[in-house]
Design an enzyme around this catalytic site. Structure first.
Site, PDB file in Angstrom:
ATOM      1  CB  THR A  72      88.035  71.711  30.974  1.00 26.42           C
ATOM      2  OG1 THR A  72      89.116  70.864  30.620  1.00 26.42           O
ATOM      3  CG2 THR A  72      88.026  72.948  30.093  1.00 26.42           C
ATOM      4  CG  ASP A  73      91.243  67.534  35.332  1.00 31.02           C
ATOM      5  OD1 ASP A  73      90.782  66.525  34.772  1.00 31.02           O
ATOM      6  OD2 ASP A  73      91.804  67.512  36.445  1.00 31.02           O
ATOM      7  CG  PHE A 172      48.548  65.555   5.929  1.00 36.73           C
ATOM      8  CD1 PHE A 172      48.585  66.704   6.723  1.00 36.73           C
ATOM      9  CD2 PHE A 172      49.259  65.555   4.737  1.00 36.73           C
ATOM     10  CE1 PHE A 172      49.318  67.822   6.333  1.00 36.73           C
ATOM     11  CE2 PHE A 172      49.998  66.665   4.346  1.00 36.73           C
ATOM     12  CZ  PHE A 172      50.029  67.803   5.145  1.00 36.73           C
ATOM     13  NE  ARG A 189      48.941  61.683   9.067  1.00 39.52           N
ATOM     14  CZ  ARG A 189      49.730  62.721   8.834  1.00 39.52           C
ATOM     15  NH1 ARG A 189      50.478  62.762   7.746  1.00 39.52           N
ATOM     16  NH2 ARG A 189      49.808  63.725   9.696  1.00 39.52           N
ATOM     17  CD  GLN A 232      52.718  70.729  10.129  1.00 42.03           C
ATOM     18  OE1 GLN A 232      52.116  69.651  10.211  1.00 42.03           O
ATOM     19  NE2 GLN A 232      53.365  71.093   9.032  1.00 42.03           N
ATOM     20  CG  ASN A 258      54.931  63.066   9.784  1.00 42.15           C
ATOM     21  OD1 ASN A 258      54.574  62.049  10.386  1.00 42.15           O
ATOM     22  ND2 ASN A 258      54.182  63.657   8.878  1.00 42.15           N
ATOM     23  CG  HIS A 260      56.655  60.076   6.226  1.00 42.38           C
ATOM     24  ND1 HIS A 260      55.693  60.990   6.581  1.00 42.38           N
ATOM     25  CD2 HIS A 260      57.719  60.818   5.800  1.00 42.38           C
ATOM     26  CE1 HIS A 260      56.133  62.221   6.361  1.00 42.38           C
ATOM     27  NE2 HIS A 260      57.373  62.139   5.900  1.00 42.38           N
TER      28      HIS A 260
HETATM   29  O1  LIG Z   1      51.298  66.095   9.521  1.00 42.15           O
HETATM   30  C1  LIG Z   1      51.845  66.353   8.421  1.00 42.15           C
HETATM   31  N1  LIG Z   1      52.295  67.608   8.187  1.00 42.15           N
HETATM   32  C2  LIG Z   1      52.901  67.963   7.018  1.00 42.15           C
HETATM   33  O2  LIG Z   1      53.301  69.144   6.821  1.00 42.15           O
HETATM   34  C3  LIG Z   1      53.058  66.951   6.041  1.00 42.15           C
HETATM   35  N2  LIG Z   1      53.624  66.936   4.810  1.00 42.15           N
HETATM   36  C4  LIG Z   1      53.524  65.675   4.350  1.00 42.15           C
HETATM   37  O3  LIG Z   1      53.960  65.289   3.221  1.00 42.15           O
HETATM   38  N3  LIG Z   1      52.893  64.875   5.259  1.00 42.15           N
HETATM   39  C5  LIG Z   1      52.600  65.653   6.329  1.00 42.15           C
HETATM   40  N4  LIG Z   1      51.996  65.388   7.515  1.00 42.15           N
END
Ligand SMILES: O=c1[nH]c(=O)c2[nH]c(=O)[nH]c2[nH]1
Length: 309
Positions: A72-73, A172, A189, A232, A258, A260
């Site tokens: 590896t050296d 959402f 959001r 998604q 995600n 939040h």
């Molecule tokens: O864009 C989102 N997809 C999810 O599957 C999801 N689930 C969640 O609680 N918030 C969000 N937001």
């Protein structure tokens, strides 16, 4: 499984029953900084490289016979020595490394080489870019993986930690409601994530830097311009736009948290909160992952991209 005496049968079986499975080995964390200094305006390339060899390493494992065991050296030294002739792009550098090892040692039939490249920007002095002083751009890291097997080289490019946020243009709602559902539906959001994406090329002959820059542009522009009904949906559209623009990309995989941002209830303090004050919760976070591919793309090889054989 254990025998009635409690011994594991594998421990008592004759030697021939226990064999070496898939394996690879090498050096990780080779941090190379290559300065191009042919003119007063220097260029910097900064990458961390992993080299791992695959091939006939049976007797090294089973007998302690190191006659095939390229140290590896030595792999580490090769990385620095090849950097003397330039890097160019992480993909091109990995291709040179892979070619070196698979052509220098007849028992090395393939391997896995990976790189993460950090970006530096020129410091501006009086509005003018400095020739040899840089500031590290702590945004995304560029990634590349090269696999070599009997079918030749397979190249994956990518990025991680590309942190993005849009302060509106994200909704959402319409999700199932059961006795555990407390999430309030929203039509406005914050949407924020750290994009990690890897994509696979169908060729080793490309202007890798130009394609990388264009994929990054498409990812950012799509994130910004899609009116999102879910992360998604944004993920799929990002991948689709990349595949539509680049025929040399077979498929693209994403892993995106995600991140939040919750609207804080300021009513306790006699205040309203028309989507202006948010609590950015760092955990738990949603984790949205997916592949966008041409429908004839095979799923093989990807397991090696994540890390192990
Ligand atoms: O864009 C989102 N997809 C999810 O599957 C999801 N689930 C969640 O609680 N918030 C969000 N937001």
């Amino acid at each position: 499984m254990t025998t009635p005496s409690g011994a594991n049968p594998a421990d008592t079986a004759p030697d021939g029953k226990i064999v070496l499975g898939k394996n690879q080995y090498g050096k990780a964390g080779n941090h190379v900084v290559r300065i191009t200094r042919d003119t007063a305006r220097h260029e910097i390339e900064d990458l961390t490289v992993i080299s791992q060899l695959r091939g006939d390493f049976e007797s090294c494992h089973t007998e302690g016979d190191n006659s095939h065991c390229v140290a590896t050296d030595t792999q580490k030294n090769t990385i620095f020595s090849l950097a003397r002739d330039g890097v160019g792009s992480p993909e091109a550098f990995l291709l040179r490394l892979g070619k070196h090892f698979t052509t220098s040692f007849e028992w090395v039939s393939g391997g896995r080489w990976a790189a993460e490249q950090f970006t530096w920007q020129r410091i501006k002095v009086d509005g003018k870019e400095h020739n040899h002083a840089f500031v590290q751009n702590r945004t995304e890291t560029r990634t590349a993986v090269l696999l070599i097997d009997k079918d030749g080289p397979h190249l994956f490019a990518g990025l991680k930690d590309l942190t993005v946020l849009k302060s509106t243009g994200s909704e959402f709602h319409g999700f199932p409601q059961d006795k555990y559902t407390t999430l309030v539906e929203t039509s406005d959001r914050i949407l924020s994530t750290d994009v990690a994406a890897r994509w696979r090329y169908n060729t080793a002959e490309l202007d890798f830097n130009a394609v990388y820059a264009d994929v990054r542009r498409i990812l950012l522009e799509t994130f910004a311009s899609v009116h999102s009904l879910a992360l998604q949906q944004t993920l799929f559209q990002m991948g689709k736009n990349v595949l539509q623009a680049h025929r040399n990309i077979v498929d693209i995989r994403f892993s995106m948290p995600n991140k939040h941002h919750f609207v804080v209830d300021l009513a306790h303090f006699g205040q309203d909160n028309p989507n202006v004050v948010f609590w950015a919760a760092d955990r738990p976070f949603g984790l949205i992952e997916g592949t966008v591919k041409r429908d004839d793309a095979a799923d093989d090889l990807w397991e090696s991209v994540a890390g192990f054989c």
